[in-house]
Design a protein around this motif. Structure first.
Motif, PDB file in Angstrom:
ATOM      1  N   ARG A 164      30.431  24.227   3.450  1.00 38.61           N
ATOM      2  CA  ARG A 164      31.392  24.949   4.288  1.00 38.61           C
ATOM      3  C   ARG A 164      31.286  26.451   4.074  1.00 38.61           C
ATOM      4  O   ARG A 164      32.116  27.071   3.412  1.00 38.61           O
ATOM      5  N   ILE A 165      30.269  27.045   4.643  1.00 36.15           N
ATOM      6  CA  ILE A 165      30.055  28.480   4.493  1.00 36.15           C
ATOM      7  C   ILE A 165      29.691  29.083   5.840  1.00 36.15           C
ATOM      8  O   ILE A 165      29.225  28.390   6.745  1.00 36.15           O
ATOM      9  N   ALA A 166      29.887  30.389   5.973  1.00 38.57           N
ATOM     10  CA  ALA A 166      29.616  31.067   7.241  1.00 38.57           C
ATOM     11  C   ALA A 166      28.132  31.091   7.578  1.00 38.57           C
ATOM     12  O   ALA A 166      27.765  31.291   8.733  1.00 38.57           O
ATOM     13  N   GLY A 167      27.271  30.895   6.585  1.00 36.78           N
ATOM     14  CA  GLY A 167      25.838  30.885   6.837  1.00 36.78           C
ATOM     15  C   GLY A 167      25.325  29.589   7.422  1.00 36.78           C
ATOM     16  O   GLY A 167      24.131  29.457   7.683  1.00 36.78           O
ATOM     17  N   HIS A 168      26.210  28.612   7.609  1.00 36.69           N
ATOM     18  CA  HIS A 168      25.827  27.323   8.177  1.00 36.69           C
ATOM     19  C   HIS A 168      26.446  27.136   9.556  1.00 36.69           C
ATOM     20  O   HIS A 168      27.635  27.380   9.753  1.00 36.69           O
ATOM     21  N   SER A 169      25.656  26.681  10.494  1.00 33.37           N
ATOM     22  CA  SER A 169      26.194  26.273  11.787  1.00 33.37           C
ATOM     23  C   SER A 169      26.831  24.893  11.631  1.00 33.37           C
ATOM     24  O   SER A 169      26.367  24.074  10.823  1.00 33.37           O
ATOM     25  N   PRO A 170      27.886  24.579  12.367  1.00 36.42           N
ATOM     26  CA  PRO A 170      28.508  25.417  13.400  1.00 36.42           C
ATOM     27  C   PRO A 170      29.674  26.238  12.892  1.00 36.42           C
ATOM     28  O   PRO A 170      30.432  26.774  13.689  1.00 36.42           O
ATOM     29  N   TRP A 171      29.835  26.339  11.557  1.00 40.90           N
ATOM     30  CA  TRP A 171      31.030  26.976  10.990  1.00 40.90           C
ATOM     31  C   TRP A 171      30.959  28.497  11.144  1.00 40.90           C
ATOM     32  O   TRP A 171      29.881  29.079  11.175  1.00 40.90           O
ATOM     33  N   TRP A 172      32.124  29.124  11.187  1.00 38.44           N
ATOM     34  CA  TRP A 172      32.144  30.579  11.236  1.00 38.44           C
ATOM     35  C   TRP A 172      33.405  31.150  10.602  1.00 38.44           C
ATOM     36  O   TRP A 172      34.405  30.484  10.427  1.00 38.44           O
ATOM     37  N   ASP A 173      33.281  32.417  10.229  1.00 39.69           N
ATOM     38  CA  ASP A 173      34.388  33.281   9.811  1.00 39.69           C
ATOM     39  C   ASP A 173      34.885  33.074   8.384  1.00 39.69           C
ATOM     40  O   ASP A 173      35.732  33.833   7.916  1.00 39.69           O
ATOM     41  N   MET A 174      34.424  32.064   7.674  1.00 41.61           N
ATOM     42  CA  MET A 174      34.833  31.935   6.281  1.00 41.61           C
ATOM     43  C   MET A 174      34.175  33.066   5.489  1.00 41.61           C
ATOM     44  O   MET A 174      32.959  33.254   5.558  1.00 41.61           O
ATOM     45  N   HIS A 175      34.966  33.835   4.740  1.00 40.81           N
ATOM     46  CA  HIS A 175      34.395  34.956   4.007  1.00 40.81           C
ATOM     47  C   HIS A 175      35.326  35.404   2.889  1.00 40.81           C
ATOM     48  O   HIS A 175      36.482  34.975   2.806  1.00 40.81           O
ATOM     49  N   THR A 176      34.808  36.293   2.059  1.00 41.24           N
ATOM     50  CA  THR A 176      35.553  36.894   0.959  1.00 41.24           C
ATOM     51  C   THR A 176      35.468  38.409   1.101  1.00 41.24           C
ATOM     52  O   THR A 176      34.371  38.945   1.286  1.00 41.24           O
ATOM     53  N   ALA A 177      36.605  39.096   1.034  1.00 45.25           N
ATOM     54  CA  ALA A 177      36.636  40.553   1.172  1.00 45.25           C
ATOM     55  C   ALA A 177      36.757  41.187  -0.211  1.00 45.25           C
ATOM     56  O   ALA A 177      37.678  40.874  -0.969  1.00 45.25           O
ATOM     57  N   LEU A 178      35.823  42.067  -0.534  1.00 45.60           N
ATOM     58  CA  LEU A 178      35.732  42.687  -1.848  1.00 45.60           C
ATOM     59  C   LEU A 178      36.252  44.114  -1.799  1.00 45.60           C
ATOM     60  O   LEU A 178      35.800  44.921  -0.991  1.00 45.60           O
ATOM     61  N   LEU A 179      37.190  44.434  -2.682  1.00 39.09           N
ATOM     62  CA  LEU A 179      37.846  45.740  -2.668  1.00 39.09           C
ATOM     63  C   LEU A 179      37.038  46.785  -3.425  1.00 39.09           C
ATOM     64  O   LEU A 179      36.701  46.597  -4.595  1.00 39.09           O
ATOM     65  N   VAL A 180      36.755  47.898  -2.747  1.00 39.67           N
ATOM     66  CA  VAL A 180      36.109  49.055  -3.363  1.00 39.67           C
ATOM     67  C   VAL A 180      37.011  50.276  -3.140  1.00 39.67           C
ATOM     68  O   VAL A 180      37.923  50.247  -2.315  1.00 39.67           O
ATOM     69  N   ARG A 181      36.759  51.341  -3.865  1.00 39.95           N
ATOM     70  CA  ARG A 181      37.509  52.571  -3.633  1.00 39.95           C
ATOM     71  C   ARG A 181      37.271  53.054  -2.208  1.00 39.95           C
ATOM     72  O   ARG A 181      36.183  52.877  -1.660  1.00 39.95           O
ATOM     73  N   GLU A 182      38.287  53.673  -1.620  1.00 39.06           N
ATOM     74  CA  GLU A 182      38.186  54.062  -0.213  1.00 39.06           C
ATOM     75  C   GLU A 182      36.975  54.939   0.054  1.00 39.06           C
ATOM     76  O   GLU A 182      36.302  54.804   1.078  1.00 39.06           O
ATOM     77  N   GLN A 183      36.641  55.846  -0.885  1.00 37.01           N
ATOM     78  CA  GLN A 183      35.507  56.750  -0.660  1.00 37.01           C
ATOM     79  C   GLN A 183      34.161  56.072  -0.871  1.00 37.01           C
ATOM     80  O   GLN A 183      33.118  56.620  -0.522  1.00 37.01           O
TER      81      GLN A 183
END
Length: 344
Positions: free
Chosen positions: A220-239
């Motif tokens: 169950r990952i976004a790199g496999h069809s037909p699934w989409w949009d599963m992801h993890t957002a990684l926080l970095v400093r704004e700059q």
């Protein structure tokens, strides 16, 4: 961990997104399991349907600097493995003294879960409870012996803190480690208690990315069809947001096109390299349109990520507590720089 902060260093997991076959059931589960206030489901309009707008729901922690989400999938998910065995998984901080209260709540709402297990196998010492949502996506409540600053300062009404870690599969741990060191400023954490075949990547604020050595890529990952949009957002400093993407765009290929249009075999999908690609959001489509590169990126095993900017709220400059800077703001900055003929 060294006090010298690498460029593009990741501090937290800002949000984690799964797929679902029933958004209403998933939102109800998130409310009962995590204690998050219910939010509207997006995309449920005729106009949105005609434009093929994704149907999704995001739910925020109090303060807004942590969230989880789910996207409605185009097909029925395959069965999940037993609790604690399926990948990927998402963990949340809880206090050790609240473990029994969390168990009672899971039981009251008939949410499948394991008994508490004491472990140090994934880089930290503490107690874990595995549980699942109605689609079989798996999660963990994580009560560490040593609680990072900021972990519980952002919490739900059910005393669930921010995201503690994500657990993923990797067919080559050394390759995965090199990828995150180069593009996300992460270092491998060595500990004699860490289980064999486990890679621990420490984030600056104390959270973790954990990879388990596997023979096959996670289902169950976004790199496999037909699934989409599963992801993890990684926080970095704004700059560091745009410079981090620039390093990726310079060092990684772009995917050939949105995978839902490629119709590739599973074998071909699993052979794709680490890459950047389209982030299926309104901002993601616009980003791709104006810059011809995507703001989503994939590791070597098809797990999708994107960066998210954070502004410190503490006088010491740390991101233990932060205010998020949304993708829309960076898109405006990108457009302005391109209009001036300046590379971001």
């Amino acid at each position: 961990m060294t006090d010298v902060e690498p460029r593009g260093a990741v501090h937290w997991i800002d949000h984690y997104v799964v797929g679902t076959n029933d958004l209403v059931a998933w939102a109800d589960w998130a409310n009962k399991a995590i204690g998050l206030p219910l939010r509207p489901i997006n995309g449920l309009t005729t106009t949105g349907r005609k434009r093929n707008v994704p149907i999704f729901c995001f739910m925020w922690w109090e303060g807004g600097s942590c969230r989880i989400g789910a996207f409605l999938q185009p097909d029925i998910y395959p069965p999940a493995k037993e609790l604690g065995k399926d990948l990927p998984r998402c963990g949340y901080y809880i206090r050790p003294e609240d473990i029994e209260a969390h168990l009672r709540r899971l039981d009251r709402h008939k949410i499948p879960h394991t008994d508490p297990v004491k472990t140090a196998a994934e880089g930290d010492e503490g107690t874990v409870i595995y549980f699942a949502d109605p689609d079989g996506n798996q999660y963990e409540f994580w009560a560490p012996v040593h609680m990072p600053e900021g972990a519980m300062e952002i919490s739900t009404e059910e005393k669930v803190g921010r995201i503690s870690h994500g657990v993923y599969g990797s067919r080559d741990l050394a390759r995965t480690a090199a990828f995150f060191e180069k593009f996300c400023g992460m270092r491998v954490e060595q500990d004699s208690k860490t289980a064999e075949g486990t890679l621990v990547l420490r984030l600056r604020a104390g959270a973790r990315l954990v990879y388990k050595l596997v023979d096959q890529v996670d289902e169950r990952i976004a790199g496999h069809s037909p699934w989409w949009d599963m992801h993890t957002a990684l926080l970095v400093r704004e700059q560091e947001f745009l410079p981090s993407y620039r390093r990726m765009w310079e060092g990684l290929p772009e995917e050939a096109g949105p995978k839902e249009n490629l119709n590739d075999s599973r074998e071909k999908e699993d052979a794709f390299p680490a890459r950047t690609g389209l982030h299926r959001s309104p901002v993601g489509y616009k980003w791709k349109e104006i810059y011809e590169r995507g703001d989503e990126f994939y590791d070597w095993d098809g797990h999708a990520f994107h960066f998210f900017g954070g502004i410190p709220l503490k006088n010491d400059g740390s991101l233990a507590l932060y205010q998020g800077k949304e993708q829309e703001e960076y898109l405006r900055e990108l457009v302005e720089s391109l209009n001036k003929g300046v590379h971001p």
